[in-house]
Each structure stands twice: as structure tokens, then as C-alpha cells.
Design an enzyme around this catalytic site. Sequence first.
Site, PDB file in Angstrom:
ATOM      1  CE  LYS A  71     -35.875  -0.319  -4.545  1.00 25.79           C
ATOM      2  NZ  LYS A  71     -36.339   0.413  -5.719  1.00 25.79           N
ATOM      3  CG  ASP A 107     -34.666   1.153  -8.854  1.00 26.05           C
ATOM      4  OD1 ASP A 107     -35.244   0.230  -9.448  1.00 26.05           O
ATOM      5  OD2 ASP A 107     -34.581   1.220  -7.612  1.00 26.05           O
TER       6      ASP A 107
END
Length: 306
Positions: A71, A107
Site C-alpha cells: 500500500k 480503507d
Amino acid sequence: MKIDGKTKLTGIIGYPIKHTLSPVFQNAAFKKAGLNWAYLPLLVKSEQLGFAIKGLKALNFVGINVTMPYKKEVIKYLDELSPAARIAGAVNTILFKEDGLVGYNTDGQGFVESLKKQAQFSPRGKNVLLIGAGGAAKSIAVSLAMAGIKRLIIVNRTPQRAQRLQRLIHDNFPRCLVKVLAVNDENIVSLQSENHLIVNATSVGMLSNPGLPIGMENIGRKHLVYDIIYEPAETRFLAGAKRRGARILNGAYMLLYQGVASWQIWTGQSAPVATMAAALEAEQNLKGAKNNGKSKPATRKNSNRF
Ligand code: ATR
């Protein structure tokens, strides 16, 4: 699902990838929406990350999700970042556009969206106690600050990490009050009653790491308690909060809504959320059934991350 010459491709890159739940509900959503699209799990080794991103663009993928451990690392291959991705320093969704690669962080966005949709909880003006200061906690903190919370208290085993997150939020959202408390600070218990939302964003409570992230003495009816773990579906922390009258949410909702946001970024349409939720639930029940039997319990590395 019918794959043909017109199928548009999406997927998820990570290492490992075999435990991902995303293909199940992303593909269910394409089917429900009548889109000739597919979502694939893509195992990528660390030294191949740059080639993989370039290759997926060359192969005309519409977009991808990015999971552990890429990420952060993936950012150097992108041309543009959404504000949340830039501030959190993490990308879980990429859109391959003609004129460049855009990174998003859904997220935190998914976390906030799940509060609104599943618990009718609006973060604006609220006080939040956040346990954890790792990658997931950072994405959540950034999105909560963007959504206008009034105060954030961060509790983390490693205080330096909590302080880094405190600085990040303070520098980017000066109107949000941010405090750090040590895990063993006795004020945690008394401060609990001043908070509206209490979030566990650590791995404490997973099957491989059972336990309670903090004491629960003052948790009660006025709290919304969120554990981002979804295996087990009800951690000891959530079970205790429920017994004390708090409302609870588990990490399956964060997983679902980060996927909903990604789907919408790629397709430009609103996602069939109920279909995605049903697909995820069916898959989890199957996994749960398996875990009651012979298969090994989930570990930090192979579950709870999307
Ligand atoms: P992720 O990106 O999934 O959030 P991470 O960045 O490794 O993963 O963060 C894990 C979080 O769980 C951290 O807040 C970590 O605390 P430290 O910063 O002190 O490492 C927390 N955590 C993991 N195991 C823990 C344990 N046994 N006790 C307390 N906190 C724990």
C-alpha cells in the site's frame, strides 16, 4: 461468469493473496449490475511490483486494489493521489486513466462510510478513541479527521508510532484535537465515557492474537465500538462491549465499504451494496465453517487485511 473479448479487467495485487475475500463480492457486484467485468486475485512478488503495475496498465486493466504489503510502496509508480491517499501515505485502489495512474485510499473512506450506513453515526463533531497507530489506524484517523471529528485520542503499544500519527493529524487537520495516551495510562478508562466512538485498529483480538486491546470498565450504552478485525466475527472486545450495552460493528463492514468505494471509482456507477454484502457474508460463513474444523486459524499475515 462469461469471459469474452469485451470483458473489462480489475483485480487485487498483494503477497500473499490467496486469502483475499475481495474477488467474491466484487465479481458478484459486476454480475448484479450486468457489467461484463471481472476481478482477479494477482500474486505479485516485491521485486516485480513496478513491472506488475506497468504490465497491468499495458494490459488495459481498468483498475486494481492493492493490499499488504504494497500500500505504501506502490505510490512511487503513480501519477496522482487523492487527498486521503496523500496524507495517509497509503493506496489501496488504483484507477488506470489514459493520462495517468491515480491512487486512492478507500480503507479509511470505507470505514467512515460504514459508520454512516450501518450505524447511522455521523463523525462530525464527535470524540474518538483510536487504539492502534499502524497502517490501518492511520487510514482511519485521516478519514475521520476529514469527516470533521472534534477530538482524537490515540492509544498504542509503541508510543512513538502514536506520536507520529498525532503529528500527521495535527499538521493536516489543525482543528482536530489530538492526544496520545500510553496503553497503561489509567485515564484511558475514565476517558472512555467522554468518547462517542471507540475503535480497535490493532491485531489484538485476532484468532492468532486473542486478548483485549484495552480495559473496558467504562464502555457502555452510549458508545459505538468498532473492531476492524473480522475473524473472529466477534472478538472478545466486541463481545464485552455488546454485553455492556454498546452498539458494535466488526471489520467486515470496513472491508465491504472499501470495496464499494473502489467499485464505484472504477465503474463510475453506484454499487449494488446489498449484493456485495450477501456475497461477503456467504463466503465468511463458509470460511467460518472451515475454521471450526481442521484448517489453521487465521494469522496476522493472512487475514483481516483487504
Ligand atoms: P496494519 O497496517 O495492518 O495496521 P501494522 O502497521 O503492523 O498493521 O499495525 C499493527 C497495529 O497493531 C499497531 O498499532 C501495533 O502496535 P505497535 O505499533 O506497538 O506495534 C498493534 N499491535 C500488534 N500486536 C500487538 C500486541 N500484541 N499488543 C498491542 N498492540 C499490538
